[in-house]
Design a protein around this motif. Structure first.
Motif, PDB file in Angstrom:
ATOM      1  N   THR A   1     -67.059 -45.428 -14.364  1.00 46.77           N
ATOM      2  CA  THR A   1     -66.398 -44.465 -15.241  1.00 46.77           C
ATOM      3  C   THR A   1     -65.095 -44.007 -14.577  1.00 46.77           C
ATOM      4  OG1 THR A   1     -67.581 -42.583 -14.284  1.00 46.77           O
ATOM      5  CG2 THR A   1     -68.573 -43.656 -16.218  1.00 46.77           C
ATOM      6  N   ALA A   2     -64.184 -43.526 -15.398  1.00 41.55           N
ATOM      7  CA  ALA A   2     -62.899 -42.994 -14.910  1.00 41.55           C
ATOM      8  C   ALA A   2     -62.672 -41.634 -15.543  1.00 41.55           C
ATOM      9  CB  ALA A   2     -61.748 -43.941 -15.253  1.00 41.55           C
ATOM     10  N   ALA A   3     -62.101 -40.713 -14.773  1.00 48.55           N
ATOM     11  CA  ALA A   3     -61.850 -39.346 -15.249  1.00 48.55           C
ATOM     12  C   ALA A   3     -60.500 -38.873 -14.721  1.00 48.55           C
ATOM     13  CB  ALA A   3     -62.959 -38.408 -14.790  1.00 48.55           C
ATOM     14  N   ILE A   4     -59.906 -37.924 -15.452  1.00 44.83           N
ATOM     15  CA  ILE A   4     -58.668 -37.292 -14.977  1.00 44.83           C
ATOM     16  C   ILE A   4     -59.036 -36.400 -13.788  1.00 44.83           C
ATOM     17  CG2 ILE A   4     -56.793 -35.713 -15.565  1.00 44.83           C
ATOM     18  CD1 ILE A   4     -56.944 -36.728 -18.411  1.00 44.83           C
ATOM     19  N   PRO A   5     -58.436 -36.601 -12.635  1.00 44.03           N
ATOM     20  CA  PRO A   5     -58.924 -35.948 -11.410  1.00 44.03           C
ATOM     21  C   PRO A   5     -58.616 -34.463 -11.295  1.00 44.03           C
ATOM     22  CG  PRO A   5     -56.959 -37.232 -10.936  1.00 44.03           C
ATOM     23  CD  PRO A   5     -57.319 -37.518 -12.363  1.00 44.03           C
ATOM     24  N   SER A   6     -57.675 -33.928 -12.074  1.00 45.31           N
ATOM     25  CA  SER A   6     -57.291 -32.524 -11.936  1.00 45.31           C
ATOM     26  C   SER A   6     -57.092 -31.905 -13.311  1.00 45.31           C
ATOM     27  CB  SER A   6     -56.003 -32.402 -11.112  1.00 45.31           C
ATOM     28  OG  SER A   6     -55.516 -31.076 -11.116  1.00 45.31           O
ATOM     29  N   GLY A   7     -57.448 -30.628 -13.423  1.00 43.86           N
ATOM     30  CA  GLY A   7     -57.237 -29.910 -14.675  1.00 43.86           C
ATOM     31  C   GLY A   7     -55.779 -29.629 -14.962  1.00 43.86           C
ATOM     32  N   LEU A   8     -54.912 -29.808 -13.952  1.00 36.69           N
ATOM     33  CA  LEU A   8     -53.475 -29.605 -14.149  1.00 36.69           C
ATOM     34  C   LEU A   8     -52.797 -30.807 -14.796  1.00 36.69           C
ATOM     35  CD1 LEU A   8     -52.644 -27.949 -10.700  1.00 36.69           C
ATOM     36  CD2 LEU A   8     -53.091 -26.812 -12.888  1.00 36.69           C
TER      37      LEU A   8
END
Length: 449
Positions: free
Chosen positions: A162-169
């Motif tokens: 799986t891949a995710a955006i690493p930061s909420g910014l």
């Protein structure tokens, strides 16, 4: 029954062939048979995520993070030809086999030497979600016991991640990249030391990073032009390399600016946002702008200031025309009162000054005595001093401004240019009629009451 020597020889050869067939059952005739008998082994796995999170069954990576897919083939024999791996295509994932050669090494296992070939394919997920690396075709050729070669096709085991955006910014619309040790080098090249309109400046940015791909490094230089310069972007230079298992990428972009205007020209600053896989932090690289001084050429100076030149020329012509007309007018007309008064004050001709002031008082206010113009104490004192020897230049100008309602030259000029009524005496009859009509209305109102 007697058996001949020739028949005996044929019989012995037949028996040897049968015995050989039963004695060497492991002499497989295909790669699949070798694989089933563990004489050829294929393994597949993914590199460890940079976040070191081992609690998940399915590994999770950051978007744009480099993932290495390992495909390893091993045999106790030896490879007689290069292993070939089919292309891997995964939706929304960039795949690249950066090293065209496999890593070859040997390993002893249970006293037997095994030959290994390990291939590395890099994956770069471009958006968040779940992905599946499909079973990949691997063409192999190895030697077999007893001589000869065996070739065929095996398939790797599918892998999931799986891949995710690493930061909420970060957002999906934002431009950024994941990697290690990113840096930017900037260079400015001028066509001449003393810049002038028409010269050129070349701006070059070199972006370097590890564990990323050159094509994923974002464009930084904005190629838009302005009134101050014309921008001509140059082709980007991309470079990817590998050294002892380390992956390096470089992107070089440049733009040539042709200077179009003189003065101080400012080229913008830029910044690159990237996710540091080592520190697991969002970082920003600032790229400084530049301000240069550009000299005008004659043509550029005309182009830059032609509106001011045209407006100034028109103003000068208009003022000259007005001055000529005024001089021509006053050749046949008396000079304005304020002009004569100012000249008399400057020359100290106080008797003439008083005559001119009383003339304006009579013409504009229908008054004969200066003190009756105002009952203010200050005015009473000024009028007394004006008629005595205490008169001064400042007092004369102050009294003139209070008496002359047309003290401004522009007001006087406007008054002179305003058309006069053809029959001014009609105003008296109009006022008399309005007053009489008012009296009649008042009497009628009283009669009704």
């Amino acid at each position: 029954m007697t058996i001949s020597k020739q028949s005996t020889t044929h019989l012995m050869l037949f028996v040897i062939m049968i015995v050989a067939g039963f004695s060497f059952p492991t002499h497989a005739t295909s790669i699949k048979e070798l694989n089933k008998s563990d004489r050829v082994v294929i393994k597949t796995w993914l590199s460890e995520p940079a976040n070191k999170d081992t609690s998940l069954k399915t590994p999770r990576y950051a978007v744009n993070e480099q993932i290495i897919l390992y495909i390893e083939v091993a045999t106790p024999r030896w490879f007689t030809s290069g292993t070939r791996i089919a292309n891997i295509e995964i939706p929304n994932v960039v795949t690249k086999q950066r090293n065209t050669l496999a890593t070859n090494f040997t390993e002893r296992k249970d006293g037997i030497t095994w030959s290994h070939q390990r291939w590395e394919i890099t994956l770069y997920p471009q958006e968040k979600g779940r992905f599946v690396v499909p079973s990949t075709e691997v063409n192999i050729e190895v030697s077999r016991e007893g001589g000869g070669n065996v070739s065929g096709t095996l398939y790797s085991t599918p892998q999931q991640f799986t891949a995710a955006i690493p930061s909420g910014l970060l957002t999906d619309d934002q431009t950024w990249v994941s990697g290690r040790n990113l840096s930017i080098d900037q260079q400015w090249n001028r066509s001449s030391e003393e810049l002038k309109v028409g010269d050129t400046i070349t701006r070059t940015l070199t972006i370097r990073g590890e564990d990323t791909l050159a094509m994923l490094l974002p464009n930084i230089i904005n190629s838009s032009s302005s009134n101050e310069y014309q921008s001509y972007p140059q082709p980007n230079q991309l470079s990817d390399s590998q050294t002892r298992g380390d992956y390096f990428s470089e992107r070089k972009e440049s733009s040539v600016y042709v200077l179009q205007a003189g003065g101080d020209l400012t080229f913008p600053a830029y910044q690159l946002t990237w996710w540091d896989l080592d520190s697991q932090q969002l970082k920003t690289i600032e790229v400084a702008g530049e301000t240069v001084k550009v000299s005008h050429t004659f043509q550029s100076w005309l182009k830059a200031y032609w509106t001011f030149i045209l407006g100034g020329s028109a103003s000068v012509i208009f003022i000259g025309f007005v001055v000529v007309r005024i001089r021509h007018y006053y050749k046949t007309h008396p000079l304005p009162a304020w002009w004569i008064y100012s000249r008399a004050v400057k020359q100290g001709q106080w008797s003439q000054v008083r005559v001119l002031l009383y003339r304006v008082l009579r013409q504009q206010h229908q008054q004969l005595e200066l003190k009756k113009h105002s009952q203010v104490n200050e005015w009473q004192q000024d009028s007394t001093d004006f008629q005595s020897e205490k008169v001064t230049v400042s007092l004369s100008r102050a009294v003139w401004k209070k008496v002359n309602v047309l003290s401004s030259p522009l007001i006087a000029l406007f008054t002179r240019l305003t058309p006069k009524r053809a029959l001014p005496q009609l105003d008296k009859y109009r006022e008399h009629y309005l007053a009489k009509n008012t009296d009649v209305q008042e009497k009628s109102h009283k009669t009704k009451e």
